[in-house]
Design a protein around this motif. Structure first.
Motif, PDB file in Angstrom:
ATOM      1  N   VAL A 115       1.092  -1.240  -0.089  1.00 63.04           N
ATOM      2  CA  VAL A 115       0.246   0.286   0.458  1.00 63.04           C
ATOM      3  C   VAL A 115       0.749   1.128  -0.031  1.00 63.04           C
ATOM      4  O   VAL A 115       0.851   2.316  -0.637  1.00 63.04           O
ATOM      5  CB  VAL A 115      -0.892  -0.215   1.290  1.00 63.04           C
ATOM      6  N   ASP A 116       1.514   1.004   0.760  1.00 60.51           N
ATOM      7  CA  ASP A 116       2.606   2.334   1.058  1.00 60.51           C
ATOM      8  C   ASP A 116       3.512   2.372  -0.677  1.00 60.51           C
ATOM      9  O   ASP A 116       3.831   3.969  -0.597  1.00 60.51           O
ATOM     10  CB  ASP A 116       3.794   2.514   2.143  1.00 60.51           C
ATOM     11  N   SER A 117       4.238   1.351  -1.263  1.00 58.46           N
ATOM     12  CA  SER A 117       4.836   1.549  -2.720  1.00 58.46           C
ATOM     13  C   SER A 117       3.805   2.196  -3.424  1.00 58.46           C
ATOM     14  O   SER A 117       4.065   2.478  -5.056  1.00 58.46           O
ATOM     15  CB  SER A 117       5.218   0.302  -2.965  1.00 58.46           C
ATOM     16  N   GLY A 118       2.196   2.323  -3.370  1.00 57.06           N
ATOM     17  CA  GLY A 118       2.146   2.318  -4.547  1.00 57.06           C
ATOM     18  C   GLY A 118       1.353   1.284  -5.461  1.00 57.06           C
ATOM     19  O   GLY A 118       0.397   1.357  -6.195  1.00 57.06           O
ATOM     20  N   ARG A 119       1.536   0.181  -4.562  1.00 61.44           N
ATOM     21  CA  ARG A 119       0.784  -1.230  -5.697  1.00 61.44           C
ATOM     22  C   ARG A 119      -0.111  -1.788  -5.322  1.00 61.44           C
ATOM     23  O   ARG A 119      -0.756  -3.208  -6.050  1.00 61.44           O
ATOM     24  CB  ARG A 119       2.200  -2.467  -5.697  1.00 61.44           C
ATOM     25  N   LEU A 120      -0.938  -1.820  -3.219  1.00 61.29           N
ATOM     26  CA  LEU A 120      -2.238  -1.706  -4.138  1.00 61.29           C
ATOM     27  C   LEU A 120      -2.921  -0.793  -3.163  1.00 61.29           C
ATOM     28  O   LEU A 120      -2.442   0.192  -2.802  1.00 61.29           O
ATOM     29  CB  LEU A 120      -1.840  -2.952  -2.738  1.00 61.29           C
ATOM     30  N   ARG A 121      -4.398  -0.972  -3.208  1.00 58.10           N
ATOM     31  CA  ARG A 121      -4.646   0.175  -2.616  1.00 58.10           C
ATOM     32  C   ARG A 121      -5.705  -0.736  -1.416  1.00 58.10           C
ATOM     33  O   ARG A 121      -6.698  -1.502  -1.216  1.00 58.10           O
ATOM     34  CB  ARG A 121      -6.311   1.172  -3.075  1.00 58.10           C
ATOM     35  N   ILE A 122      -5.811   0.590  -0.081  1.00 56.51           N
ATOM     36  CA  ILE A 122      -6.712  -0.448   0.529  1.00 56.51           C
ATOM     37  C   ILE A 122      -8.634   1.049   0.735  1.00 56.51           C
ATOM     38  O   ILE A 122      -7.865   1.835   0.183  1.00 56.51           O
ATOM     39  CB  ILE A 122      -6.171  -0.266   2.116  1.00 56.51           C
ATOM     40  N   ASN A 123      -9.323   0.711   1.047  1.00 57.13           N
ATOM     41  CA  ASN A 123     -10.759   1.431   1.215  1.00 57.13           C
ATOM     42  C   ASN A 123     -10.699   1.119   2.850  1.00 57.13           C
ATOM     43  O   ASN A 123      -9.682   1.512   3.556  1.00 57.13           O
ATOM     44  CB  ASN A 123     -11.771   0.330   1.015  1.00 57.13           C
ATOM     45  N   GLN A 124     -12.229   2.032   2.967  1.00 56.75           N
ATOM     46  CA  GLN A 124     -12.340   2.961   4.440  1.00 56.75           C
ATOM     47  C   GLN A 124     -11.981   1.685   5.367  1.00 56.75           C
ATOM     48  O   GLN A 124     -11.524   2.025   6.928  1.00 56.75           O
ATOM     49  CB  GLN A 124     -13.665   3.922   4.246  1.00 56.75           C
ATOM     50  N   ARG A 125     -12.352   0.939   5.659  1.00 55.32           N
ATOM     51  CA  ARG A 125     -12.707  -0.570   6.531  1.00 55.32           C
ATOM     52  C   ARG A 125     -11.387  -1.144   6.301  1.00 55.32           C
ATOM     53  O   ARG A 125     -11.212  -2.119   7.054  1.00 55.32           O
ATOM     54  CB  ARG A 125     -14.064  -1.607   6.394  1.00 55.32           C
ATOM     55  N   ARG A 126     -10.384  -0.381   5.846  1.00 55.29           N
ATOM     56  CA  ARG A 126      -9.006  -1.466   5.714  1.00 55.29           C
ATOM     57  C   ARG A 126      -8.396  -2.469   5.359  1.00 55.29           C
ATOM     58  O   ARG A 126      -8.111  -3.804   5.415  1.00 55.29           O
ATOM     59  CB  ARG A 126      -7.991  -1.248   7.148  1.00 55.29           C
ATOM     60  N   LYS A 127      -9.629  -2.995   4.501  1.00 57.50           N
ATOM     61  CA  LYS A 127      -9.846  -3.685   3.496  1.00 57.50           C
ATOM     62  C   LYS A 127      -8.717  -3.255   1.962  1.00 57.50           C
ATOM     63  O   LYS A 127      -8.903  -2.696   1.681  1.00 57.50           O
ATOM     64  CB  LYS A 127     -10.944  -4.487   2.849  1.00 57.50           C
ATOM     65  N   TYR A 128      -8.216  -4.704   1.945  1.00 50.10           N
ATOM     66  CA  TYR A 128      -6.983  -4.113   0.646  1.00 50.10           C
ATOM     67  C   TYR A 128      -8.171  -4.576  -0.585  1.00 50.10           C
ATOM     68  O   TYR A 128      -9.031  -5.148  -0.942  1.00 50.10           O
ATOM     69  CB  TYR A 128      -6.260  -5.587   1.092  1.00 50.10           C
ATOM     70  N   ILE A 129      -7.402  -3.968  -1.469  1.00 49.20           N
ATOM     71  CA  ILE A 129      -8.738  -3.735  -3.161  1.00 49.20           C
ATOM     72  C   ILE A 129      -8.058  -4.616  -4.499  1.00 49.20           C
ATOM     73  O   ILE A 129      -7.098  -4.562  -4.457  1.00 49.20           O
ATOM     74  CB  ILE A 129      -8.874  -2.505  -3.449  1.00 49.20           C
ATOM     75  N   VAL A 130      -8.529  -5.838  -4.521  1.00 52.74           N
ATOM     76  CA  VAL A 130      -8.451  -6.757  -5.166  1.00 52.74           C
ATOM     77  C   VAL A 130      -7.993  -5.877  -7.317  1.00 52.74           C
ATOM     78  O   VAL A 130      -8.883  -4.772  -7.245  1.00 52.74           O
ATOM     79  CB  VAL A 130      -9.011  -7.735  -5.860  1.00 52.74           C
ATOM     80  N   HIS A 131      -6.860  -6.163  -7.758  1.00 57.25           N
ATOM     81  CA  HIS A 131      -6.454  -5.362  -8.610  1.00 57.25           C
ATOM     82  C   HIS A 131      -6.733  -6.475  -9.399  1.00 57.25           C
ATOM     83  O   HIS A 131      -6.672  -7.510  -9.475  1.00 57.25           O
ATOM     84  CB  HIS A 131      -5.183  -5.469  -8.544  1.00 57.25           C
ATOM     85  N   SER A 132      -7.428  -5.656 -10.963  1.00 61.47           N
ATOM     86  CA  SER A 132      -8.014  -6.595 -11.476  1.00 61.47           C
ATOM     87  C   SER A 132      -6.769  -7.415 -12.617  1.00 61.47           C
ATOM     88  O   SER A 132      -5.686  -7.056 -12.136  1.00 61.47           O
ATOM     89  CB  SER A 132      -8.715  -5.658 -12.971  1.00 61.47           C
ATOM     90  N   ILE A 133      -7.104  -8.740 -13.742  1.00 59.49           N
ATOM     91  CA  ILE A 133      -6.054  -8.975 -14.049  1.00 59.49           C
ATOM     92  C   ILE A 133      -4.877  -8.002 -15.043  1.00 59.49           C
ATOM     93  O   ILE A 133      -3.605  -8.501 -14.647  1.00 59.49           O
ATOM     94  CB  ILE A 133      -6.581 -10.293 -14.639  1.00 59.49           C
ATOM     95  N   SER A 134      -5.390  -7.288 -15.137  1.00 56.09           N
ATOM     96  CA  SER A 134      -5.152  -6.138 -16.677  1.00 56.09           C
ATOM     97  C   SER A 134      -3.688  -5.343 -15.709  1.00 56.09           C
ATOM     98  O   SER A 134      -3.228  -4.488 -16.124  1.00 56.09           O
ATOM     99  CB  SER A 134      -6.130  -5.239 -17.414  1.00 56.09           C
ATOM    100  N   ASN A 135      -3.799  -5.337 -14.588  1.00 58.05           N
ATOM    101  CA  ASN A 135      -3.292  -4.121 -13.839  1.00 58.05           C
ATOM    102  C   ASN A 135      -1.866  -5.032 -13.666  1.00 58.05           C
ATOM    103  O   ASN A 135      -1.306  -5.815 -13.432  1.00 58.05           O
ATOM    104  CB  ASN A 135      -3.816  -4.081 -12.748  1.00 58.05           C
TER     105      ASN A 135
END
Length: 135
Positions: A115-135
């Motif tokens: 998350v800190d490196s920008g490779r993963l994102r989180i939502n308001q509830r501190r859950k990690y957002i799944v990247h699409s296959i195209s990312n």
């Protein structure tokens, strides 16, 4: 953190994206919320096989896709239509796939580094957002 565990987490993230792509292709929709809605409206069965042969089952606000090595990816929808997972979900995937048995407390710092490196994102509830296959 060990390079082996970092590699295992990277495999898990790719598997979450692959599971998401598999069920979306099968259901012809985008996102966990739409997958669950298709089941609740009766247009798709709660359990079955994806077009690529992986098993799936729908539950609560999300779904699980079971890989051929028995690894299970659990993905939920959130209020912003993101597909999300927790550090526990990654730990469970690594255990069920036979890759690594490690606690979610050990995995969380690796995910937070991403998350800190920008490779993963989180939502308001501190859950990690799944990247699409195209990312």
């Amino acid at each position: 953190m060990s390079p082996k565990l970092r590699d295992a987490v990277e495999i898990a993230l790719l598997s979450f994206a692959a599971g998401k792509a598999s069920i979306e292709e099968t259901f012809g929709v985008r996102g966990a919320n739409q997958v669950v809605r298709a089941v609740l409206t009766g247009s798709r069965p709660r359990r079955g096989r994806c077009l690529d042969g992986r098993e799936y089952f729908i539950h609560g606000i999300g779904y699980t896709v079971v890989f051929f090595d028995d690894g299970q990816v659990h993905i939920d929808g959130d209020v912003d239509d993101n597909d999300v997972f927790s550090s526990y979900d990654v730990s469970f995937f690594l255990k069920t796939s036979g890759i690594e048995t490690v606690s979610d407390r050990e995995i969380r710092p690796l995910l937070d580094d991403l998350v800190d490196s920008g490779r993963l994102r989180i939502n308001q509830r501190r859950k990690y957002i799944v990247h699409s296959i195209s990312n």
